[in-house]
Design an enzyme around this catalytic site. Structure first.
Site, PDB file in Angstrom:
ATOM      1  N   THR A 196      35.031  48.026  45.971  1.00 54.40           N
ATOM      2  CA  THR A 196      35.602  47.646  44.770  1.00 54.40           C
ATOM      3  C   THR A 196      34.683  47.696  43.496  1.00 54.40           C
ATOM      4  O   THR A 196      35.200  48.219  42.744  1.00 54.40           O
ATOM      5  CB  THR A 196      35.934  46.215  44.697  1.00 54.40           C
ATOM      6  OG1 THR A 196      34.687  45.306  44.886  1.00 54.40           O
ATOM      7  CG2 THR A 196      36.773  45.697  45.930  1.00 54.40           C
ATOM      8  N   LEU A 242      37.802  46.566  39.717  1.00 49.53           N
ATOM      9  CA  LEU A 242      39.447  45.914  40.019  1.00 49.53           C
ATOM     10  C   LEU A 242      39.563  45.649  41.513  1.00 49.53           C
ATOM     11  O   LEU A 242      40.022  46.471  42.266  1.00 49.53           O
ATOM     12  CB  LEU A 242      40.476  46.933  39.525  1.00 49.53           C
ATOM     13  CG  LEU A 242      41.901  46.317  39.187  1.00 49.53           C
ATOM     14  CD1 LEU A 242      41.662  45.313  38.195  1.00 49.53           C
ATOM     15  CD2 LEU A 242      42.689  47.470  38.574  1.00 49.53           C
ATOM     16  N   HIS A 243      38.889  44.551  41.718  1.00 48.98           N
ATOM     17  CA  HIS A 243      38.553  44.188  43.144  1.00 48.98           C
ATOM     18  C   HIS A 243      39.798  44.182  44.086  1.00 48.98           C
ATOM     19  O   HIS A 243      40.189  44.725  45.069  1.00 48.98           O
ATOM     20  CB  HIS A 243      37.844  42.936  43.437  1.00 48.98           C
ATOM     21  CG  HIS A 243      36.608  42.694  42.276  1.00 48.98           C
ATOM     22  ND1 HIS A 243      35.475  43.210  43.054  1.00 48.98           N
ATOM     23  CD2 HIS A 243      36.459  42.063  41.171  1.00 48.98           C
ATOM     24  CE1 HIS A 243      34.559  43.111  42.305  1.00 48.98           C
ATOM     25  NE2 HIS A 243      35.142  42.358  41.120  1.00 48.98           N
ATOM     26  N   ASP A 244      40.800  43.065  43.719  1.00 49.34           N
ATOM     27  CA  ASP A 244      41.810  42.606  44.644  1.00 49.34           C
ATOM     28  C   ASP A 244      42.809  43.768  44.899  1.00 49.34           C
ATOM     29  O   ASP A 244      43.447  43.800  46.161  1.00 49.34           O
ATOM     30  CB  ASP A 244      42.429  41.340  44.058  1.00 49.34           C
ATOM     31  CG  ASP A 244      41.366  40.321  44.176  1.00 49.34           C
ATOM     32  OD1 ASP A 244      40.266  40.173  45.019  1.00 49.34           O
ATOM     33  OD2 ASP A 244      41.467  39.454  43.561  1.00 49.34           O
TER      34      ASP A 244
END
Ligand code: BDR
Ligand code: CA
Length: 313
Positions: A196, A242-244
């Site tokens: 991520t 923008l991890h998720d």
């Protein structure tokens, strides 16, 4: 197109969780059976409202949203207002949700859905602490064999931790829950910080969200703009990770990612390492693989997929 893939998103919105939900809602390949909320980035009273605000922003007040666990299995809740702001969705002001919150507990919804749907047909996408999933697995161990796959954002190995030197936030908040999930024998896909942190919202990518000229585009730009300040300062990077949404992007286009099938254990008793994902990247332990641990992403491909999908909302 083949049948859309049935998923449940377990989440603690969070701006990046919100973008993941929008990406799922914008994608015809995905049939979102429900959203289960957990305490994490902010307390449950906010995450359950935030999830509904996001559904309404996407014009989808019909989505079923459930509230789940308001604290980790065995520990006091740790939150992340320092990243996400007081509301969890700071940066853009969305109206209070009008759509209903479902009556059932998130864990019961998970159990009932997995028992009702054909075995292997439901994917769980977990983008917050793993308390709801672990609670469902503890209450109903039979569901483990019925889960198609769990795709989760959590952990870190080469990139080390973001909430402690060793641990990533989602795993750190509830390591006992993470240990249950990683030990459940369910096929796992893990998007750790290693991947991520390569999905950075740089200035041109943020401008592309804004250039969509829609309420969704403006909101996503405002959210990412807000939490960028923290990550840019911390990592001196050109944008915030923008991890998720990496989890949903993996479901849509796994070819954008690379990783390894390896053994990953959760440290629950470390003096300085609680919540660490001990990832056997070099396969030195002989322990059997229990996860596809992602390590790299085609970031341009990821952002063009995301921006194109958001343009549909
Ligand atoms: C994870 O923690 C939260 O702050 C984000 O929403 C993401 O799920 C990153 O460590
Ligand atoms: Ca999250």
């Amino acid at each position: 197109m083949s049948q859309p893939r049935k998923i449940i998103i377990d989440t603690d919105p969070g701006q990046d969780d919100a973008v993941a939900i929008l990406l799922a809602l914008a994608s015809p390949e995905i049939d979102l059976l429900g959203i289960t909320c957990v305490a994490g980035n902010v307390p449950l009273a906010l995450t359950r409202d935030n999830a509904r605000k996001v559904c309404e922003l996407a014009g989808r007040p019909d989505v079923k949203v459930f509230a789940g666990c308001d604290r980790p299995l065995e520990r006091a809740l740790v939150t992340a207002e320092h990243v996400h702001g007081k509301t969890g969705l700071d940066g853009a002001d969305l109206p209070a949700p009008k759509m209903p919150l479902q009556g059932a507990h998130a864990a019961d919804f998970l159990i009932e859905t997995l028992r009702r749907e054909p075995p292997g047909s439901v994917t769980l996408v977990a983008i917050g602490p793993l308390t709801n999933l672990a609670t469902a697995l503890r209450r109903a161990p039979d569901i483990a064999a019925r889960i198609g796959r769990i795709v989760l954002m959590g952990g870190a190995y080469f990139e080390v931790g973001n909430i402690t030197p060793a641990a990533e936030f989602n795993i750190y908040v509830d390591p006992e829950a993470a240990a249950i999930v990683f030990g459940a024998g369910v096929p796992l896909v893990v998007a750790p910080l290693d991947v991520t942190h390569k999905a950075l919202v740089t200035a041109p990518r943020l401008a592309a969200f804004r250039a969509l000229g829609t309420e969704v585009g403006a909101t996503v730009a405002a959210w990412t703009d807000f939490f960028e300040r923290f990550d840019k300062e911390k990592y001196a990077s050109p944008g915030a990770p923008l991890h998720d949404p990496c989890t949903i992007a993996w479901l849509l286009h796994p070819d954008l990612f690379t990783g390894r099938e390896i053994n990953v254990e959760i440290e629950t008793a470390g003096t300085h390492t609680t919540g660490m994902t001990v990832a056997d990247w070099w396969r030195v332990t002989g322990r059997p693989a229990n996860a596809l641990f992602l390590g790299d992403v085609d970031a341009d491909g990821f952002f063009s997929l995301l921006t194109e999908r958001l343009s549909r909302l």
